[in-house]
Structures are given as structure tokens and as C-alpha cells.
Design a protein around this motif. Structure first.
Motif, PDB file in Angstrom:
ATOM      1  N   ASN A   1      34.790  21.170 -32.067  1.00  0.00           N
ATOM      2  CA  ASN A   1      35.473  22.020 -33.040  1.00  0.00           C
ATOM      3  C   ASN A   1      35.551  21.348 -34.408  1.00  0.00           C
ATOM      4  N   LEU A   2      35.763  20.028 -34.416  1.00  0.00           N
ATOM      5  CA  LEU A   2      35.856  19.288 -35.671  1.00  0.00           C
ATOM      6  C   LEU A   2      34.527  19.306 -36.416  1.00  0.00           C
ATOM      7  N   VAL A   3      33.427  19.120 -35.693  1.00  0.00           N
ATOM      8  CA  VAL A   3      32.108  19.157 -36.320  1.00  0.00           C
ATOM      9  C   VAL A   3      31.856  20.514 -36.970  1.00  0.00           C
ATOM     10  N   VAL A   4      32.204  21.569 -36.265  1.00  0.00           N
ATOM     11  CA  VAL A   4      31.964  22.923 -36.787  1.00  0.00           C
ATOM     12  C   VAL A   4      32.758  23.160 -38.066  1.00  0.00           C
ATOM     13  N   ILE A   5      34.018  22.701 -38.086  1.00  0.00           N
ATOM     14  CA  ILE A   5      34.881  22.976 -39.243  1.00  0.00           C
ATOM     15  C   ILE A   5      34.558  22.052 -40.420  1.00  0.00           C
ATOM     16  N   LEU A   6      34.025  20.851 -40.133  1.00  0.00           N
ATOM     17  CA  LEU A   6      33.703  19.886 -41.195  1.00  0.00           C
ATOM     18  C   LEU A   6      32.200  19.625 -41.263  1.00  0.00           C
ATOM     19  N   LYS A   7      31.416  20.669 -41.061  1.00  0.00           N
ATOM     20  CA  LYS A   7      29.968  20.495 -40.935  1.00  0.00           C
ATOM     21  C   LYS A   7      29.298  19.969 -42.210  1.00  0.00           C
ATOM     22  N   LYS A   8      29.980  20.116 -43.366  1.00  0.00           N
ATOM     23  CA  LYS A   8      29.397  19.594 -44.605  1.00  0.00           C
ATOM     24  C   LYS A   8      29.476  18.070 -44.680  1.00  0.00           C
ATOM     25  N   HIS A   9      30.318  17.479 -43.828  1.00  0.00           N
ATOM     26  CA  HIS A   9      30.549  16.042 -43.905  1.00  0.00           C
ATOM     27  C   HIS A   9      30.112  15.290 -42.650  1.00  0.00           C
ATOM     28  N   ILE A  10      30.254  15.933 -41.493  1.00  0.00           N
ATOM     29  CA  ILE A  10      29.922  15.250 -40.242  1.00  0.00           C
ATOM     30  C   ILE A  10      28.516  15.660 -39.825  1.00  0.00           C
ATOM     31  N   ASN A  11      27.595  14.715 -39.960  1.00  0.00           N
ATOM     32  CA  ASN A  11      26.185  15.025 -39.752  1.00  0.00           C
ATOM     33  C   ASN A  11      25.602  14.385 -38.502  1.00  0.00           C
ATOM     34  N   PHE A  12      26.308  13.375 -37.961  1.00  0.00           N
ATOM     35  CA  PHE A  12      25.714  12.563 -36.908  1.00  0.00           C
ATOM     36  C   PHE A  12      26.723  12.235 -35.807  1.00  0.00           C
ATOM     37  N   VAL A  13      26.230  12.192 -34.561  1.00  0.00           N
ATOM     38  CA  VAL A  13      27.029  11.787 -33.408  1.00  0.00           C
ATOM     39  C   VAL A  13      26.228  10.787 -32.588  1.00  0.00           C
ATOM     40  N   ILE A  14      26.888   9.724 -32.135  1.00  0.00           N
ATOM     41  CA  ILE A  14      26.300   8.796 -31.170  1.00  0.00           C
ATOM     42  C   ILE A  14      27.123   8.895 -29.895  1.00  0.00           C
ATOM     43  N   CYS A  15      26.474   9.180 -28.769  1.00  0.00           N
ATOM     44  CA  CYS A  15      27.205   9.415 -27.526  1.00  0.00           C
ATOM     45  C   CYS A  15      26.342   8.996 -26.338  1.00  0.00           C
ATOM     46  N   GLY A  16      26.896   9.110 -25.145  1.00  0.00           N
ATOM     47  CA  GLY A  16      26.143   8.841 -23.938  1.00  0.00           C
ATOM     48  C   GLY A  16      25.208   9.984 -23.594  1.00  0.00           C
ATOM     49  N   ALA A  17      24.301   9.724 -22.686  1.00  0.00           N
ATOM     50  CA  ALA A  17      23.291  10.716 -22.301  1.00  0.00           C
ATOM     51  C   ALA A  17      23.663  11.474 -21.032  1.00  0.00           C
ATOM     52  N   VAL A  18      24.827  11.154 -20.432  1.00  0.00           N
ATOM     53  CA  VAL A  18      25.236  11.794 -19.185  1.00  0.00           C
ATOM     54  C   VAL A  18      26.606  12.427 -19.354  1.00  0.00           C
ATOM     55  N   ASP A  19      26.964  13.307 -18.432  1.00  0.00           N
ATOM     56  CA  ASP A  19      28.309  13.867 -18.384  1.00  0.00           C
ATOM     57  C   ASP A  19      29.182  12.965 -17.514  1.00  0.00           C
ATOM     58  N   LEU A  20      30.468  13.219 -17.505  1.00  0.00           N
ATOM     59  CA  LEU A  20      31.408  12.407 -16.733  1.00  0.00           C
ATOM     60  C   LEU A  20      31.016  12.367 -15.259  1.00  0.00           C
ATOM     61  N   HIS A  21      30.951  11.162 -14.683  1.00  0.00           N
ATOM     62  CA  HIS A  21      30.639  10.918 -13.273  1.00  0.00           C
ATOM     63  C   HIS A  21      29.265  11.443 -12.855  1.00  0.00           C
ATOM     64  N   SER A  22      28.368  11.602 -13.810  1.00  0.00           N
ATOM     65  CA  SER A  22      27.003  12.020 -13.491  1.00  0.00           C
ATOM     66  C   SER A  22      26.067  10.828 -13.636  1.00  0.00           C
ATOM     67  N   LYS A  23      25.042  10.793 -12.809  1.00  0.00           N
ATOM     68  CA  LYS A  23      24.049   9.715 -12.883  1.00  0.00           C
ATOM     69  C   LYS A  23      22.736  10.191 -13.497  1.00  0.00           C
ATOM     70  N   THR A  24      22.652  11.485 -13.779  1.00  0.00           N
ATOM     71  CA  THR A  24      21.430  12.026 -14.380  1.00  0.00           C
ATOM     72  C   THR A  24      21.709  12.469 -15.804  1.00  0.00           C
ATOM     73  N   ASN A  25      20.682  12.376 -16.640  1.00  0.00           N
ATOM     74  CA  ASN A  25      20.845  12.748 -18.044  1.00  0.00           C
ATOM     75  C   ASN A  25      21.154  14.233 -18.201  1.00  0.00           C
ATOM     76  N   LEU A  26      21.858  14.561 -19.258  1.00  0.00           N
ATOM     77  CA  LEU A  26      22.131  15.953 -19.592  1.00  0.00           C
ATOM     78  C   LEU A  26      20.823  16.719 -19.750  1.00  0.00           C
ATOM     79  N   GLY A  27      20.834  17.972 -19.372  1.00  0.00           N
ATOM     80  CA  GLY A  27      19.630  18.788 -19.480  1.00  0.00           C
ATOM     81  C   GLY A  27      19.311  19.154 -20.916  1.00  0.00           C
ATOM     82  N   GLY A  28      18.034  19.179 -21.236  1.00  0.00           N
ATOM     83  CA  GLY A  28      17.585  19.674 -22.534  1.00  0.00           C
ATOM     84  C   GLY A  28      17.821  18.745 -23.710  1.00  0.00           C
ATOM     85  N   ILE A  29      18.006  17.452 -23.456  1.00  0.00           N
ATOM     86  CA  ILE A  29      18.237  16.515 -24.557  1.00  0.00           C
ATOM     87  C   ILE A  29      17.107  15.496 -24.645  1.00  0.00           C
ATOM     88  N   SER A  30      16.969  14.887 -25.815  1.00  0.00           N
ATOM     89  CA  SER A  30      16.086  13.731 -25.992  1.00  0.00           C
ATOM     90  C   SER A  30      16.969  12.499 -26.086  1.00  0.00           C
TER      91      SER A  30
END
Length: 376
Positions: free
Chosen positions: A26-55
Motif C-alpha cells: 500500500n505504501l509503494v502505491v501511495i508513494l510511487k513517485k518516490h519508492i522505486n525499488f524493493v529488495i526482498c527474499g525470493a520465497v514466501d513464509l515457510h516456503s522452500k520454493t521460489n515465488l512463481g513468475g519472478i526473476s
């Protein structure tokens, strides 16, 4: 334009980590002119496989629903100082916005890497410094915080608190000199129009929708419903965060004669529609600094039954729900029996009150001045 990098263990399309992911989206959507980048993990909570559809391990452009806001995200399979340094060189941010407390990869590594004389660091604990949150694995968490303070890694950073209570939590742990700015969570907008409740007298259809973990206190909810004489049903939604705790819940559900059911988890875009199918929501949490699920129940005009350990207090006075003293089982049972006995017309007064409370909060959250102070 100020360039800001958000850093957190989980981000869209992850959702099982609960409220912080929704807050950041929600914060990214409301402040989209300023927040351009996110660094995060490649999995969801308690998952051992990468999220679908991501690089992974590279910058990729994604679109956030429902607004189609575009964002550059680095989904890290691994994250060390060298990789984080590369990300900083790519972006040259003015601000790095860290979230959570107890993550080596997404809190400690950034703190070890960033030159605070050149880049502003903002850290948001996301409720992880509440007494209720610190109670689980308390010794390990106390040692972690002690090491963080002793190391000086959080010296000369700014803190983001989402309410006044979290500001006090930060200062009680890191000292009164901590520079804290309070800026409320950005919620989803309330629905345009609520559906009228069809609650039957002496019946109550409850929904629990949250993470399944000891802090959320689902086991007590199950035990209370099992003890009620009234015709009360409970449907449980949410990802299992604590498997050992969930096993205790399953044992209690098995004695409910079918009136308590586990329905699986939901994606964020399904939450409001699901709440609207029930009479009221119940989350007797041991501590929330906001509680997106609590707000979203109110946002579709469904009264909230919760503890006193959230920002959503005085609910009965506001005709928006009920706060229960979770230390008093008998009182909880009496209140739930009373709620079940309410007729439909009287209950719809609480539905309207819930909706008005959510609309009021949403209107207040439109003031972004403190976010501009926070991020410069």
C-alpha cells in the motif's frame, strides 16, 4: 526525486507473512513517485520454493495489483554484503527503509553495509518490539537486541513507528534519544457500500482471518467457541506460521463437533469479500501495532471482536465491535453469548459503526506529511 529502497524479507507476490507485506504494498502505491525499488527474499513464509513468475538475483520490473503500479524488485535467493553493495551502486538511494527486526539478511547485512554518512537509514520494527511479540523466544530476542545496541549499528538511524504505542516500544528498548517519527499504516480503501448483515438471533457466524501463531491466540478462540452454549460457528483462514502451535489448535478443533473448520489461506485481494460473508470477525491477539485483518473486517462493515492489545479499543462504545479481556475466560464467554443473542436490526447498528470507524481511519491516513518527514 528522492530514491528510496525498501528492504524486507517478503514482498508481493508473497503474502503469507501477513500485515507488513500489505503495509509495504500500500505504501509503494501511495508513494510511487518516490519508492522505486524493493529488495526482498525470493520465497514466501515457510516456503522452500521460489515465488512463481519472478526473476531472481537481478532487478526485475513488476506490477502491483490493483493499481498496476510499476516497481523494480530484487528477489534475492541469497543476500550478502557484496550483493547489497551492488544494489546500492545500481540505485544510489537517498534512503534505505528497513522493515522488521530479527532478520540477519534483511536487517543486519544492510546495517553492516550502508555508509550512514551518505545514505539515510529508516528502520520500522513492524510490531516486533511489543511485549507480546518479544515474549516468544524471549531469551534469543533479548540477546539479539543487546548485540544490536552494543554494536552501534542502530546509532544515528531514524525509526518509523506506525502509532504512538510503537514509538514507546522503540524508546523503551533503544532509549529516549531514539529519533522516532510516527506515521500510520496505509490501509486498503473501505468498500464503496456494505452489505447488510443477515444475522439470526441466538446465532453467530465468526471468522478468524490471520496468521496462525501463538501471538495471534487462535487456540483461546477455539476453546471459547467450544464452551459456548449458543449456536456459534467459526471458520479459520490463514497460513500456518507455527506448526507446533497449529497442532494444538487442530486437537481442539477435533472436539468441536464440526462447528469449527479450517478453510485454508487467502490471497490479499480475497480478504474483504470473505469477511463480508460472516457476522463478525474474532482475533483475540496478544499484540498488534495495527492489524490489517482487523481493519479490513471493519472496512466491509463487519464488527470486530478482539483483545485490548491493539489500536482498536473502545469498540463497544463506538458501536463497531467488542474488546474482550483475554485473561478472564468467564467474562469472554459471557460477552460472546451476549453478542450471539443480538437480533439482526440491533446487530446492523454495529455493522454501520464498524464501517464508519474504518472510513474515519482511512481519511486520517490520507495525510502523508509524516511520511515525507520520515523519508526526507
Amino acid at each position: 526525486m528522492t530514491s528510496i529502497i525498501i528492504v524486507y524479507d517478503y514482498f508481493y507476490p508473497a503474502y503469507k507473512a501477513g500485515g507488513p507485506v500489505q503495509s509495504l504494498t500500500n505504501l509503494v502505491v501511495i508513494l510511487k513517485k518516490h519508492i522505486n525499488f524493493v529488495i526482498c527474499g525470493a520465497v514466501d513464509l515457510h516456503s522452500k520454493t521460489n515465488l512463481g513468475g519472478i526473476s531472481t538475483n537481478e532487478w526485475s520490473t513488476i506490477k502491483l495489483p490493483p493499481s498496476d503500479t510499476q516497481l523494480n524488485v530484487w528477489y534475492a535467493v541469497k543476500l550478502n554484503k557484496a550483493i547489497f553493495s551492488k544494489c546500492l551502486q545500481d540505485v544510489s538511494p537517498a534512503v534505505v527503509y528497513l522493515n522488521g527486526m530479527f532478520s540477519f539478511r534483511f536487517v543486519i547485512i544492510p546495517l553492516l553495509t550502508i555508509d550512514k554518512s551518505k545514505i539515510k537509514i529508516v528502520l520500522c520494527p513492524r510490531g516486533m518490539l511489543q511485549n507480546g511479540a518479544l515474549a516468544g523466544k524471549s531469551l534469543k530476542k533479548k540477546l539479539y537486541i543487546a548485540a544490536l545496541k552494543f554494536s552501534g549499528l542502530v546509532k544515528n538511524i531514524d525509526w518509523h513507528a506506525t502509532n504512538a504505542e510503537e514509538e514507546q516500544d522503540i524508546k523503551s528498548v533503544f532509549g529516549n534519544k531514539a529519533n522516532v517519527i510516527v506515521a500510520p499504516n496505509i490501509p486498503k480503501s473501505p468498500v464503496n457500500k456494505i452489505t447488510r448483515s443477515e444475522k439470526a438471533t441466538d446465532q453467530l457466524r465468526l471468522i478468524y482471518l490471520s496468521l496462525i501463531a501463538e501471538k495471534k491466540n487462535l487456540l483461546q478462540v477455539i476453546e471459547l467457541v467450544n464452551k459456548l452454549a449458543a449456536n456459534v460457528t467459526l471458520d479459520i483462514y490463514g497460513p500456518v506460521k507455527d506448526a507446533a502451535y497449529w497442532k494444538k489448535c487442530e486437537q481442539a478443533i477435533a472436539t468441536s463437533n464440526g462447528k469449527i473448520k479450517y478453510m485454508g489461506d487467502l490471497r490479499p485481494e480475497q480478504v474483504q469479500d470473505t469477511f463480508a460473508k460472516y457476522d463478525a470477525s474474532i482475533i483475540l491477539t496478544k499484540g498488534e501495532n495495527f492489524g490489517h485483518a482487523l481493519y479490513e473486517s471493519l472496512s466491509v462493515g463487519r464488527p470486530l471482536i478482539t483483545s485490548f492489545f491493539t489500536p482498536w479499543n473502545d469498540l463497544e462504545e463506538k458501536k463497531a465491535g467488542w474488546n474482550l479481556d483475554i485473561s478472564n475466560t468467564d467474562d469472554c464467554i459471557k460477552k460472546l453469548e451476549v453478542i450471539a443473542s443480538i437480533d439482526n436490526d440491533s446487530f446492523n447498528v454495529y455493522c454501520n459503526g464498524a464501517y464508519e470507524l474504518a472510513k474515519g481511519y482511512y481519511a486520517e491516513s490520507a495525510d502523508l506529511s509524516n511520511y515525507h518527514k520520515l523519508f526526507g
